[in-house]
Structures are given as structure tokens and as C-alpha cells.
Design a protein around this motif. Structure first.
Motif, PDB file in Angstrom:
ATOM      1  N   ALA A 235      10.312  53.291  45.595  1.00 45.04           N
ATOM      2  CA  ALA A 235      11.327  52.893  44.616  1.00 45.04           C
ATOM      3  C   ALA A 235      11.283  51.375  44.465  1.00 45.04           C
ATOM      4  N   LYS A 236      10.866  50.901  43.289  1.00 42.55           N
ATOM      5  CA  LYS A 236      10.817  49.470  43.007  1.00 42.55           C
ATOM      6  C   LYS A 236      12.048  49.103  42.195  1.00 42.55           C
ATOM      7  N   VAL A 237      12.989  48.453  42.855  1.00 37.46           N
ATOM      8  CA  VAL A 237      14.252  48.082  42.222  1.00 37.46           C
ATOM      9  C   VAL A 237      14.475  46.592  42.388  1.00 37.46           C
ATOM     10  N   GLY A 238      15.505  46.065  41.721  1.00 38.13           N
ATOM     11  CA  GLY A 238      15.803  44.645  41.854  1.00 38.13           C
ATOM     12  C   GLY A 238      16.551  44.107  40.668  1.00 38.13           C
ATOM     13  N   PHE A 239      16.067  42.976  40.131  1.00 40.65           N
ATOM     14  CA  PHE A 239      16.721  42.382  38.971  1.00 40.65           C
ATOM     15  C   PHE A 239      15.749  41.476  38.238  1.00 40.65           C
ATOM     16  N   VAL A 240      16.045  41.245  36.957  1.00 44.88           N
ATOM     17  CA  VAL A 240      15.208  40.408  36.108  1.00 44.88           C
ATOM     18  C   VAL A 240      16.070  39.314  35.489  1.00 44.88           C
ATOM     19  N   ASN A 241      15.482  38.140  35.305  1.00 40.75           N
ATOM     20  CA  ASN A 241      16.192  37.017  34.692  1.00 40.75           C
ATOM     21  C   ASN A 241      15.904  36.995  33.195  1.00 40.75           C
ATOM     22  N   HIS A 242      16.939  37.191  32.397  1.00 37.44           N
ATOM     23  CA  HIS A 242      16.806  37.104  30.943  1.00 37.44           C
ATOM     24  C   HIS A 242      17.008  35.680  30.422  1.00 37.44           C
ATOM     25  N   GLY A 243      17.259  34.704  31.335  1.00 38.16           N
ATOM     26  CA  GLY A 243      17.385  33.305  30.924  1.00 38.16           C
ATOM     27  C   GLY A 243      18.700  33.011  30.211  1.00 38.16           C
ATOM     28  N   PRO A 244      18.780  31.844  29.560  1.00 31.11           N
ATOM     29  CA  PRO A 244      17.692  30.882  29.386  1.00 31.11           C
ATOM     30  C   PRO A 244      17.438  29.978  30.599  1.00 31.11           C
TER      31      PRO A 244
END
Length: 518
Positions: free
Chosen positions: A348-357
Motif C-alpha cells: 500500500a503506497k500512501v501519503g500526500f502530495v503538494n499542490h503548491g504553490p
């Protein structure tokens, strides 16, 4: 609140804390890398030291490199060649050591035999003549074996005293260039013949010009720049960098926030010692533009004696840049849907992503730090946990990093995330049964200056499901990772952590096990 995490923000500062520690204590840290010795071979290394009458003590540290260190050794230090001008003593109180007729002998056994073999304190005698030089002969022999030796040169230098302002406060908006008038004064009674400036800054602060007398490298989580100046600084005089010296604030810097750096001034001889023990040896890029100068520029004077600073603790300027404006970031949780075949182990590859700016997770006060709290689905068991994840919540941790078998994990990400970058935590899950309660990924955002949680730009995407689907409807291949609100691919891997580097994190920590210190 951040009991497991508050120390992490030093990674954003890079090596600055470690440099301060190294400048203020005799020990300078780890030795340069040596080639791996063949089996049954032993290599020794000991650093050199330059000291001055009335100046601080320095350390000479003996290191041993071997595939397997012997557990019963005799270590000798013959210091007779330096006894006329320097005192050599053990830094730590160790069992089995005697000093007779100028030869220190230590019988080390068991836990006392580690690669950090022996630490000596070297101090110049008040009567020492400048220019005196001699070698310590350091040897190590395993019980019943042949001795291996190395040398350390102890030198009496000319004592001088540099001093730098304690702080430099600057400000500017993201993308702005801020002038950096770093300076140093000679507060001693002798002229200083040449200086070296080391500027360590967060990657968000980079020099705006390429100078031919400067070189730079990105390492230890920091931007490192070294500039050499041949100018004399007369006793009582001060110098500062010319008006071209400036730093650029990254265009995606969080705003408002604070970015940090530190400037260290050395004599030439002291820098040689420091660089050999602390700084990376490879990857430096030489500048190609005009030379950076000190103003006003004095006339050059040649001197044969090497110089050492009698008080290196006051040579450091802490640089703080207040980033103005209003630029923040949106961090979105990423979950996964896994096939529910009982007995199967999936990732299971989970986490978070930065949409910026703005960038995020620099572990710097004034910016956002994001922690992912992962709840495992009821039908799965964690058989492999990521290195950055520990069982329990932030408030109530129940285990160590990477420990399997828990139901809830708190996951920390140590790399800076620019817009489009993602933090990925890969859990190895054994499917016990399909269905049952779903798991989830919840984001918690903090400012290290604040005792409570804060909000990012869009709190609505701070949670995502972690689901075990029926076998026929689940995704194969261990579960691919859909990214909430974005099609950007996630970047796997945990970034290098530089604490003390844990040196981190780049404060230099002694590796010697517990000893009684005199």
C-alpha cells in the motif's frame, strides 16, 4: 505534541548546528572516507592539529578501519616528539591506560574497542615557540598480532583572534535578491594573513553570483559556499564582503516564513583542518565570475607562520531572512485500494502530495510541516512498515520507527516538497480477510512555532481512504496509488535525514559508548 518530530527541523538548517558544535568543541567529527581494507587488514587514521599558546585545545582522534575489529587490543601513543611544546592527555577517562616516560598505553577490551578508538586533547604550552612541529606516533596491535601505526602532526601556530557579528537579519519576498553584507573583525594584536568564509544556508537561499575565488556544493541538506581571501586584516580592523554579495530567496518559498543560514570565518590553517574533517570532499563547483572581495582591501604581506584562531567560538554570524508576503501550500492526502485476496501480501503506497504553490515540509519554523496518520484496514496486518513511520499517534506513540504489527502509524517525511512532489509511505500488508472497516490516511499540519495544528490551503482534501476491496474488484500488482485531485505520479523513497548527521543532521555526535569523563 511533536515529541517524535521537533528535532527534525534542524534538517532544514542543514549543517549549521553541526558547524557550531564542531567549532565550539575540540572534536571535529568523522574522518574522511578511506577505502575498504581487505579482510584481516587494519587501517588507522588520526587527524593533525595546529594550536597556539593561550589558544583553545584541539582534539586528535584515532580511528580504526577493518572488516571486523579485534576485541583485545593494545593502543600506544608516543608523544615524546611534541612534549617540549604541547601537552597530550586523554579526553575521556578510560580503563587500562597508563602514561609512562612519554608513551601512553591503553589495554582495550570488549565494548571499548570500536572504530572511534581514542580521543586525545592537545594543548600548546605557554612557553611553546611558534613554528614548532612534531609527530605523535599512534599504534594499535591485536593480542598476539602485529602493530599497525599512523602519525598525527602537532604544530604550534601564530595565535590570532577573529570575531564576526552574532546576527544578520534580512528580509524579502519570494524570488527577491537580498544583499548580504557579511563581515569579520581582527580583535587580536597581530595581523591576520588571509581568511576563509564558509556560508551554509538552506536550499531556499542561494548566492546570486559565481565568484572565481568561491566554490559551492549542495550537501548535508544545505547550500555550502566557501570563499578564500588573501587579504591581510590588520589588528583592530574590520572587513566585509563587497556590495555584490547577495542571496536569492527561492520563488516558491513559504511566505511569511523565516529562512536560515550561518557564516563561519576561519584562518587558512584552521579551515584546512575543518574541511578535512567535516566538509564533503567531492562535488564542489568552482565559480567563474569576478572575484568576491573584502572592502576596504589591505595590501598583501607574506608570512611563513601558519595562523590559528585563539577563540573560534565568536567567528559565526547567524543569518536570518524574513520572507515577506502571503504564499502557502495545499497538501492533499493520497490513499489506495488493495485487492482483498486472503493470505496475499500487497504493498500500500500512501501519503500526500503538494499542490503548491509554496514548498512544504522544510521543517522550518514559520512554514507548514505535514504528518500523515495512517489507519490500517481491519482486514490487513502490517508485516513491513516504512522507516519514517512509527506505531501510535503523535500524542501517544507506542513503538519505534519501522516497527510492524500496529493498527495506527504516524509517518514523517524529511525531504522538502515543491509543487508536484509527493511523500510516499510503502506499507507491506498481509490480507487477512476482505471487507471490514476501511482504513484511512489523515493529514495533520503544524508550524513548529505553534503548539497546535494549523490549516493548509484546502483542508477538504486532507483525508483519503485505504480500502481492501473484494478480490475480483480490487487492483492487481500490489495496489497502485491514485492521487487525490491530481494525476501527478508519486515519487518513491525517503529522503536522507541529516540529524547529527542525526551530523543532523549534521550535530556531530560521538560514537563512543558511555564513559566516565574526567
Amino acid at each position: 505534541m511533536l515529541s517524535n518530530s521537533t528535532r527534525r527541523w534542524f534538517a532544514g538548517l542543514g549543517v549549521a548546528g553541526a558547524f557550531v558544535a564542531a567549532s565550539a568543541t575540540p572534536a571535529l567529527g568523522a574522518p574522511p572516507a578511506l577505502p575498504e581494507p581487505p579482510a584481516d587488514d587494519l587501517l588507522l587514521y588520526a587527524n593533525d592539529a595546529i594550536v597556539a599558546p593561550g589558544g583553545p585545545a584541539k582534539a586528535v582522534t584515532l580511528y580504526a578501519f577493518a572488516e571486523t575489529l579485534p576485541k583485545d587490543v593494545t593502543v600506544t601513543v608516543d608523544h615524546r616528539a611534541v612534549d617540549a611544546f604541547a601537552d597530550i592527555t586523554l579526553t575521556d577517562r578510560m580503563p587500562g591506560c597508563t602514561d609512562t616516560a612519554g608513551v601512553l598505553t591503553c589495554q582495550l577490551k570488549g565494548a571499548d574497542v570500536i572504530d572511534y578508538v581514542l580521543d586525545l586533547t592537545v594543548k600548546a604550552k605557554d612557553t611553546a615557540e611558534e613554528g614548532a612541529k612534531g609527530d605523535l606516533l599512534l599504534s594499535l596491535a591485536a593480542k598476539g598480532g602485529k602493530a599497525v601505526s599512523t602519525r598525527s602532526t602537532v604544530e604550534i601556530g601564530e595565535g590570532v583572534d577573529l570575531r564576526a557579528p552574532e546576527q544578520l537579519h534580512l528580509s524579502g519576498a519570494p524570488g527577491a535578491t537580498v544583499r548580504t553584507p557579511l563581515g569579520v573583525a581582527n580583535i587580536g594584536d597581530r595581523d591576520v594573513h588571509g581568511t576563509v568564509l564558509l556560508l551554509a544556508s538552506m536550499p531556499t537561499l542561494t548566492p546570486t553570483a559565481s565568484y572565481r575565488n568561491c566554490s559551492s556544493v549542495t550537501d548535508f541538506g544545505s547550500q555550502l559556499t566557501v570563499c578564500r581571501f588573501d587579504d591581510d586584516i590588520p589588528a583592530g580592523a574590520g572587513r566585509q564582503l563587497d556590495s555584490s554579495s547577495a542571496l536569492k530567496i527561492a520563488g516558491d518559498a513559504w511566505a511569511p516564513s523565516r529562512q536560515y543560514g550561518a557564516a563561519f570565518w576561519f584562518t587558512g590553517a584552521d579551515f584546512e583542518e575543518f574541511a578535512k574533517e567535516i566538509l564533503p570532499q567531492d562535488g564542489w563547483q568552482q565559480g567563474s565570475g569576478d572575484a568576491l572581495t573584502l572592502v576596504p582591501a589591505p595590501s598583501a604581506q607574506a608570512r611563513s607562520l601558519r595562523q590559528t584562531d585563539n577563540d573560534p567560538t565568536n567567528n559565526i554570524t547567524s543569518v536570518e531572512v524574513a520572507v515577506t508576503g502571503n504564499q502557502r501550500a495545499d497538501l492533499a492526502a493520497t490513499g489506495a485500494e488493495l485487492p482483498g485476496t486472503p493470505g496475499r501480501t500487497v504493498t500500500a503506497k500512501v501519503g500526500f502530495v503538494n499542490h503548491g504553490p509554496a514548498m512544504a515540509n522544510t521543517w522550518t519554523p514559520g512554514e507548514i510541516v505535514t504528518i500523515a496518520q495512517v489507519t490500517v484496514p481491519a482486514g490487513a496486518k502490517v508485516v513491513k512498515a516504512p522507516e519514517g513511520c512509527s506505531p501510535g499517534t503523535l500524542e501517544e506513540p507506542t513503538g519505534g520507527y519501522g516497527e510492524p504489527g500496529a493498527r495506527i502509524y504516524s509517518c514523517e517525511w524529511y525531504d522538502t516538497l515543491h509543487a508536484g512532489d509527493a511523500a510516499v509511505f510503502a506499507f507491506g500488508l498481509k490480507i487477512v480477510e476482505a471487507g471490514g472497516a476501511a482504513g484511512k490516511v489523515e493529514l495533520r499540519h503544524f508550524d513548529l512555532d505553534d503548539k497546535g495544528q494549523i490549516a493548509d490551503l484546502n483542508p477538504k482534501n486532507d483525508a483519503a481512504a485505504l480500502v481492501i476491496a473484494a478480490a475480483e474488484g480490487g487492483q492487481g500488482g500490489g495496489g497502485t496509488l491514485p492521487i487525490t485531485g491530481s494525476s501527478t505520479g508519486l515519487i518513491a523513497g525517503i529522503g536522507a535525514l541529516l540529524l547529527a548527521a542525526g551530523f543532523g543532521g549534521y550535530v556531530v555526535a560521538r560514537r563512543r559508548k558511555t564513559r566516565f569523563v574526567a
